[in-house]
Design a protein around this motif. Structure first.
Motif, PDB file in Angstrom:
ATOM      1  N   ASN A  22     -29.604  -3.737  17.890  1.00 28.77           N
ATOM      2  CA  ASN A  22     -31.033  -4.021  17.827  1.00 28.77           C
ATOM      3  C   ASN A  22     -31.494  -4.668  19.129  1.00 28.77           C
ATOM      4  O   ASN A  22     -31.597  -5.889  19.224  1.00 28.77           O
ATOM      5  N   ASP A  24     -34.363  -4.929  20.416  1.00 23.36           N
ATOM      6  CA  ASP A  24     -35.583  -5.722  20.271  1.00 23.36           C
ATOM      7  C   ASP A  24     -35.272  -7.135  19.795  1.00 23.36           C
ATOM      8  O   ASP A  24     -35.867  -8.105  20.266  1.00 23.36           O
ATOM      9  N   VAL A  27     -33.791  -9.044  22.796  1.00 22.53           N
ATOM     10  CA  VAL A  27     -34.856  -9.441  23.736  1.00 22.53           C
ATOM     11  C   VAL A  27     -35.647 -10.611  23.167  1.00 22.53           C
ATOM     12  O   VAL A  27     -35.961 -11.567  23.887  1.00 22.53           O
ATOM     13  N   LYS A  28     -35.958 -10.564  21.867  1.00 25.13           N
ATOM     14  CA  LYS A  28     -36.681 -11.668  21.225  1.00 25.13           C
ATOM     15  C   LYS A  28     -35.883 -12.964  21.314  1.00 25.13           C
ATOM     16  O   LYS A  28     -36.427 -14.021  21.625  1.00 25.13           O
ATOM     17  N   SER A  57     -28.366  -2.633  25.115  1.00 26.73           N
ATOM     18  CA  SER A  57     -28.764  -3.890  24.481  1.00 26.73           C
ATOM     19  C   SER A  57     -28.355  -5.115  25.283  1.00 26.73           C
ATOM     20  O   SER A  57     -28.906  -6.189  25.087  1.00 26.73           O
TER      21      SER A  57
END
Length: 92
Positions: A22, A24, A27-28, A57
């Motif tokens: 994941n 995203d 990055v979060k 990733s």
């Protein structure tokens, strides 16, 4: 369930990631902890539980750990330390 976490340990930061599926979420995690990551004396990256994922990733970590111009892998003064564990299953 996937884990992407950052924990302050005195002067070091413990990053725990159970997979790289994941980007995203990774990055979060980086954005939410950017100040901690930038100011830590050391990072400990725990990927002992690794359910796989995408090479892309880990790209968001590169600006933190690699100089923009890259590194000379033949340089003799660079050091990298690994601490690996092995878990045996079914006596194999």
């Amino acid at each position: 369930m996937a884990t992407y976490s950052v924990q302050q340990l005195d002067k070091a930061i413990l990053l725990t990631m159970t997979d790289f599926m994941n980007p995203d979420a990774i990055v979060k995690m980086i954005k939410e902890n950017q100040s901690l990551l930038e100011n830590a004396d050391a990072w400990i990256i725990d990927v002992r539980v690794n359910y796989g994922g995408s090479d892309g990733s880990y790209f968001p970590f590169l600006p933190f750990i690699m100089p923009e111009e890259g590194v000379d892998l033949a340089a003799g003064d660079e050091q990298m330390h690994f601490n690996c564990t092995l878990q045996m299953r079914n006596g194999n």
